[in-house]
Motif scaffolding. Structure first.
Motif, PDB file in Angstrom:
ATOM      1  N   GLY A  40       0.819  -1.212   0.000  1.00 45.05           N
ATOM      2  CA  GLY A  40       0.000   0.000   0.000  1.00 45.05           C
ATOM      3  C   GLY A  40       0.851   1.260   0.000  1.00 45.05           C
ATOM      4  O   GLY A  40       0.557   2.227  -0.726  1.00 45.05           O
ATOM      5  N   ILE A  41       1.903   1.265   0.790  1.00 46.60           N
ATOM      6  CA  ILE A  41       2.810   2.420   0.829  1.00 46.60           C
ATOM      7  C   ILE A  41       3.498   2.595  -0.519  1.00 46.60           C
ATOM      8  O   ILE A  41       3.614   3.718  -1.031  1.00 46.60           O
ATOM      9  CB  ILE A  41       3.831   2.262   1.966  1.00 46.60           C
ATOM     10  N   ASP A  42       3.917   1.490  -1.125  1.00 45.42           N
ATOM     11  CA  ASP A  42       4.559   1.559  -2.445  1.00 45.42           C
ATOM     12  C   ASP A  42       3.605   2.114  -3.500  1.00 45.42           C
ATOM     13  O   ASP A  42       4.004   2.919  -4.348  1.00 45.42           O
ATOM     14  CB  ASP A  42       5.058   0.183  -2.884  1.00 45.42           C
ATOM     15  N   GLU A  43       2.348   1.701  -3.463  1.00 48.35           N
ATOM     16  CA  GLU A  43       1.366   2.209  -4.418  1.00 48.35           C
ATOM     17  C   GLU A  43       1.147   3.707  -4.234  1.00 48.35           C
ATOM     18  O   GLU A  43       1.073   4.454  -5.212  1.00 48.35           O
ATOM     19  CB  GLU A  43       0.041   1.477  -4.273  1.00 48.35           C
ATOM     20  N   ALA A  44       1.031   4.146  -2.990  1.00 50.17           N
ATOM     21  CA  ALA A  44       0.818   5.571  -2.724  1.00 50.17           C
ATOM     22  C   ALA A  44       2.031   6.401  -3.161  1.00 50.17           C
ATOM     23  O   ALA A  44       1.875   7.466  -3.765  1.00 50.17           O
ATOM     24  CB  ALA A  44       0.524   5.791  -1.236  1.00 50.17           C
ATOM     25  N   LEU A  45       3.229   5.906  -2.885  1.00 49.94           N
ATOM     26  CA  LEU A  45       4.436   6.623  -3.316  1.00 49.94           C
ATOM     27  C   LEU A  45       4.562   6.645  -4.838  1.00 49.94           C
ATOM     28  O   LEU A  45       5.017   7.638  -5.413  1.00 49.94           O
ATOM     29  CB  LEU A  45       5.680   5.990  -2.694  1.00 49.94           C
ATOM     30  N   GLY A  46       4.145   5.581  -5.494  1.00 51.47           N
ATOM     31  CA  GLY A  46       4.146   5.556  -6.955  1.00 51.47           C
ATOM     32  C   GLY A  46       3.217   6.610  -7.531  1.00 51.47           C
ATOM     33  O   GLY A  46       3.542   7.266  -8.527  1.00 51.47           O
ATOM     34  N   ALA A  47       2.058   6.769  -6.908  1.00 54.16           N
ATOM     35  CA  ALA A  47       1.116   7.797  -7.362  1.00 54.16           C
ATOM     36  C   ALA A  47       1.709   9.191  -7.195  1.00 54.16           C
ATOM     37  O   ALA A  47       1.587  10.041  -8.088  1.00 54.16           O
ATOM     38  CB  ALA A  47      -0.193   7.685  -6.579  1.00 54.16           C
ATOM     39  N   ILE A  48       2.379   9.419  -6.081  1.00 50.43           N
ATOM     40  CA  ILE A  48       3.030  10.718  -5.861  1.00 50.43           C
ATOM     41  C   ILE A  48       4.106  10.951  -6.918  1.00 50.43           C
ATOM     42  O   ILE A  48       4.231  12.047  -7.464  1.00 50.43           O
ATOM     43  CB  ILE A  48       3.616  10.797  -4.437  1.00 50.43           C
ATOM     44  N   GLY A  49       4.859   9.916  -7.228  1.00 55.79           N
ATOM     45  CA  GLY A  49       5.905  10.033  -8.243  1.00 55.79           C
ATOM     46  C   GLY A  49       5.347  10.365  -9.612  1.00 55.79           C
ATOM     47  O   GLY A  49       5.911  11.184 -10.346  1.00 55.79           O
ATOM     48  N   ILE A  50       4.235   9.742  -9.981  1.00 56.37           N
ATOM     49  CA  ILE A  50       3.613  10.022 -11.277  1.00 56.37           C
ATOM     50  C   ILE A  50       3.173  11.477 -11.352  1.00 56.37           C
ATOM     51  O   ILE A  50       3.394  12.165 -12.352  1.00 56.37           O
ATOM     52  CB  ILE A  50       2.422   9.066 -11.518  1.00 56.37           C
ATOM     53  N   VAL A  51       2.545  11.957 -10.291  1.00 57.22           N
ATOM     54  CA  VAL A  51       2.064  13.340 -10.273  1.00 57.22           C
ATOM     55  C   VAL A  51       3.237  14.320 -10.300  1.00 57.22           C
ATOM     56  O   VAL A  51       3.204  15.326 -11.023  1.00 57.22           O
ATOM     57  CB  VAL A  51       1.159  13.580  -9.042  1.00 57.22           C
ATOM     58  N   LEU A  52       4.279  14.032  -9.546  1.00 60.61           N
ATOM     59  CA  LEU A  52       5.435  14.936  -9.528  1.00 60.61           C
ATOM     60  C   LEU A  52       6.129  15.007 -10.883  1.00 60.61           C
ATOM     61  O   LEU A  52       6.564  16.086 -11.304  1.00 60.61           O
ATOM     62  CB  LEU A  52       6.427  14.504  -8.446  1.00 60.61           C
ATOM     63  N   LEU A  53       6.258  13.882 -11.562  1.00 61.50           N
ATOM     64  CA  LEU A  53       6.868  13.893 -12.892  1.00 61.50           C
ATOM     65  C   LEU A  53       6.090  14.781 -13.842  1.00 61.50           C
ATOM     66  O   LEU A  53       6.680  15.561 -14.606  1.00 61.50           O
ATOM     67  CB  LEU A  53       6.965  12.481 -13.459  1.00 61.50           C
ATOM     68  N   ALA A  54       4.779  14.687 -13.805  1.00 61.29           N
ATOM     69  CA  ALA A  54       3.946  15.524 -14.675  1.00 61.29           C
ATOM     70  C   ALA A  54       4.012  16.993 -14.249  1.00 61.29           C
ATOM     71  O   ALA A  54       4.087  17.883 -15.095  1.00 61.29           O
ATOM     72  CB  ALA A  54       2.517  15.023 -14.664  1.00 61.29           C
ATOM     73  N   ALA A  55       3.967  17.241 -12.944  1.00 66.61           N
ATOM     74  CA  ALA A  55       3.972  18.626 -12.463  1.00 66.61           C
ATOM     75  C   ALA A  55       5.283  19.340 -12.749  1.00 66.61           C
ATOM     76  O   ALA A  55       5.295  20.538 -13.042  1.00 66.61           O
ATOM     77  CB  ALA A  55       3.680  18.643 -10.960  1.00 66.61           C
ATOM     78  N   LEU A  56       6.374  18.614 -12.663  1.00 65.61           N
ATOM     79  CA  LEU A  56       7.685  19.222 -12.890  1.00 65.61           C
ATOM     80  C   LEU A  56       8.145  19.099 -14.350  1.00 65.61           C
ATOM     81  O   LEU A  56       9.241  19.512 -14.686  1.00 65.61           O
ATOM     82  CB  LEU A  56       8.722  18.572 -11.968  1.00 65.61           C
ATOM     83  N   ARG A  57       7.292  18.498 -15.174  1.00 64.32           N
ATOM     84  CA  ARG A  57       7.565  18.311 -16.604  1.00 64.32           C
ATOM     85  C   ARG A  57       8.871  17.582 -16.849  1.00 64.32           C
ATOM     86  O   ARG A  57       9.717  17.988 -17.660  1.00 64.32           O
ATOM     87  CB  ARG A  57       7.536  19.638 -17.335  1.00 64.32           C
ATOM     88  N   ILE A  58       9.035  16.508 -16.119  1.00 63.67           N
ATOM     89  CA  ILE A  58      10.209  15.659 -16.275  1.00 63.67           C
ATOM     90  C   ILE A  58       9.779  14.428 -17.066  1.00 63.67           C
ATOM     91  O   ILE A  58       8.839  13.747 -16.710  1.00 63.67           O
ATOM     92  CB  ILE A  58      10.770  15.224 -14.903  1.00 63.67           C
ATOM     93  N   ALA A  59      10.475  14.144 -18.142  1.00 61.31           N
ATOM     94  CA  ALA A  59      10.160  12.976 -18.957  1.00 61.31           C
ATOM     95  C   ALA A  59      10.726  11.727 -18.269  1.00 61.31           C
ATOM     96  O   ALA A  59      11.872  11.723 -17.858  1.00 61.31           O
ATOM     97  CB  ALA A  59      10.750  13.105 -20.345  1.00 61.31           C
ATOM     98  N   PRO A  60       9.903  10.679 -18.144  1.00 58.62           N
ATOM     99  CA  PRO A  60      10.404   9.452 -17.512  1.00 58.62           C
ATOM    100  C   PRO A  60      11.395   8.713 -18.375  1.00 58.62           C
ATOM    101  O   PRO A  60      11.485   8.864 -19.542  1.00 58.62           O
ATOM    102  CB  PRO A  60       9.154   8.621 -17.288  1.00 58.62           C
TER     103      PRO A  60
END
Length: 60
Positions: A40-60
């Motif tokens: 559950g913690i890993d899933e929540a952190l993954g969601a935060i990572g996805i949002v941060l990548l989009a917000a900071l306009r960083i290409a994965p």
């Protein structure tokens, strides 16, 4: 959309008691409560990572 689903699933696994999750998801019976919370913690952190990548306009 995917980030929201990951965040909801992860938060549910962290907040809800183990026995409630076990009654809803059969695969949870094969692991310990700590492992379930860890997923559950890993899933929540993954969601935060996805949002941060989009917000900071960083290409994965």
């Amino acid at each position: 959309m995917f980030a929201a689903l990951c965040a909801m699933a992860g938060t549910m696994k962290v907040i809800k008691p183990y026995r409630d999750i076990r009654s809803q998801m059969e695969w949870v019976e094969t692991m310990t409560p700590a492992q379930s919370k860890g997923i559950g913690i890993d899933e929540a952190l993954g969601a935060i990572g996805i949002v941060l990548l989009a917000a900071l306009r960083i290409a994965p």
